[in-house]
Design an enzyme around this catalytic site. Sequence first.
Site, PDB file in Angstrom:
ATOM      1  N   ASP A  62       0.818  -1.210   0.000  1.00 41.59           N
ATOM      2  CA  ASP A  62       0.000   0.000   0.000  1.00 41.59           C
ATOM      3  C   ASP A  62       0.854   1.263   0.000  1.00 41.59           C
ATOM      4  O   ASP A  62       1.981   1.281   0.506  1.00 41.59           O
ATOM      5  CB  ASP A  62      -0.872   0.052   1.266  1.00 41.59           C
ATOM      6  CG  ASP A  62      -2.114  -0.807   1.170  1.00 41.59           C
ATOM      7  OD1 ASP A  62      -2.196  -1.637   0.238  1.00 41.59           O
ATOM      8  OD2 ASP A  62      -2.997  -0.665   2.035  1.00 41.59           O
ATOM      9  N   HIS A 101      -5.368   3.179  -4.283  1.00 42.21           N
ATOM     10  CA  HIS A 101      -5.433   3.392  -2.833  1.00 42.21           C
ATOM     11  C   HIS A 101      -5.853   4.837  -2.528  1.00 42.21           C
ATOM     12  O   HIS A 101      -5.507   5.377  -1.481  1.00 42.21           O
ATOM     13  CB  HIS A 101      -4.078   3.071  -2.199  1.00 42.21           C
ATOM     14  CG  HIS A 101      -4.106   2.902  -0.709  1.00 42.21           C
ATOM     15  ND1 HIS A 101      -5.092   2.182  -0.052  1.00 42.21           N
ATOM     16  CD2 HIS A 101      -3.260   3.358   0.266  1.00 42.21           C
ATOM     17  CE1 HIS A 101      -4.844   2.193   1.252  1.00 42.21           C
ATOM     18  NE2 HIS A 101      -3.749   2.912   1.470  1.00 42.21           N
ATOM     19  N   HIS A 156      -5.123   9.518   0.466  1.00 42.37           N
ATOM     20  CA  HIS A 156      -5.249   8.711   1.683  1.00 42.37           C
ATOM     21  C   HIS A 156      -6.235   9.312   2.690  1.00 42.37           C
ATOM     22  O   HIS A 156      -6.087   9.147   3.906  1.00 42.37           O
ATOM     23  CB  HIS A 156      -3.888   8.494   2.342  1.00 42.37           C
ATOM     24  CG  HIS A 156      -3.804   7.197   3.101  1.00 42.37           C
ATOM     25  ND1 HIS A 156      -4.033   7.109   4.457  1.00 42.37           N
ATOM     26  CD2 HIS A 156      -3.517   5.942   2.688  1.00 42.37           C
ATOM     27  CE1 HIS A 156      -3.891   5.853   4.863  1.00 42.37           C
ATOM     28  NE2 HIS A 156      -3.584   5.118   3.799  1.00 42.37           N
ATOM     29  N   HIS A 181       3.714  -2.153   3.349  1.00 39.78           N
ATOM     30  CA  HIS A 181       3.852  -0.826   2.749  1.00 39.78           C
ATOM     31  C   HIS A 181       5.272  -0.679   2.207  1.00 39.78           C
ATOM     32  O   HIS A 181       6.229  -0.853   2.972  1.00 39.78           O
ATOM     33  CB  HIS A 181       3.595   0.277   3.779  1.00 39.78           C
ATOM     34  CG  HIS A 181       2.216   0.276   4.358  1.00 39.78           C
ATOM     35  ND1 HIS A 181       1.835  -0.614   5.354  1.00 39.78           N
ATOM     36  CD2 HIS A 181       1.128   1.054   4.101  1.00 39.78           C
ATOM     37  CE1 HIS A 181       0.577  -0.379   5.674  1.00 39.78           C
ATOM     38  NE2 HIS A 181       0.122   0.627   4.929  1.00 39.78           N
TER      39      HIS A 181
END
Length: 254
Positions: free
Chosen positions: A65, A116, A120, A210
Site C-alpha cells: 500500500d 489506494h 489517503h 507498505h
Amino acid sequence: MPRKTTPLGTGLAAALVTVLTLTLSGCSMETTAPGSARAEAASDAKGTFGPVDCRKAKCIALTFDAGPGEDTPHLLDVLKEKKVPATFFLLGKNHVLKHPETVRRMEAEGHEVANHTWSHEILTDKKPDEIRAELQKTQDAIAEITGKKPRLMRPPQGRTDDTVSEVSKELGLSQILWSTTAKDYSTNDSALIRKRTLDQAGKDGIILLHDIYKGTVPAVPGIIDALQKDGYTFVTVPQLMAPAEPVPGTVYRP
C-alpha cells in the site's frame, strides 16, 4: 455479499471475531472471501484459472500500500529475481505522479496495479462526490501511465461503508481488505516485520505491507523465502480468486 459458511460452535465464535474485526476497522459490512468466490465460479465452470489453480496450490497474495516510493524499484528487483507477482495499491498524489516510471514497470512486469485513493483520506468521512474524486483522480493518473484503469481498490485503513461501495461499483472497482498485517508503519525493524507476517500467514490469505517504510522492503526476501519453503505459491489478488472475476463494489476479505 456472501461469506463462506462455518459450523456452529467454534465457527460461530470465529464469525463473531470477524464481525468485531470489521467493525473495529470501520467496516461492519458483509464481505466475500476470495476462496469462496473462486469455489463458486469453479463449480459453475466459469472463467479460467490462469497460471495457478489455487484450489490445489497453497496460494497467498502479497500486497503493498501507499506507494510507489523511493524503495519500490528495489522491491521490484526482488520480486523479479524471485519470480513473485504482487498487487500494488497506489496513492495518486505525491506517489503515482512522482514515480511514473515505477508504475509503468509494475504493469510491464506483470504485477496488479490498483488504487489506494488520491491522498489517503478516510473515505467513510467523505461525501459521495469527494469519494468519487479520491478514486477517480487516481484511476485517471494510473491509466495515463499504463493504458489501463485499475479494477481493485483498497480503502485507507480498510474503512468502507455502503456509500463507498456504491461509488466503487460505479467506477468498476472491487474493494480488497486483508488477513495479515505486520503493522510496518509502526516499526523499521525488518526482523519483526518478517516475524509478524509469517506468524499470521495462511492459505488464501492477503498480506498487507507498505513499500514506503524503511524496514519493509528489506524484510520481503525473507518473507518470500520462508513462505515458499512452507509450500506457498504467491499470486496476485485476482489470481487468488480465479476463475472468479472481481465484482465492482464487492468487499473481499479472507
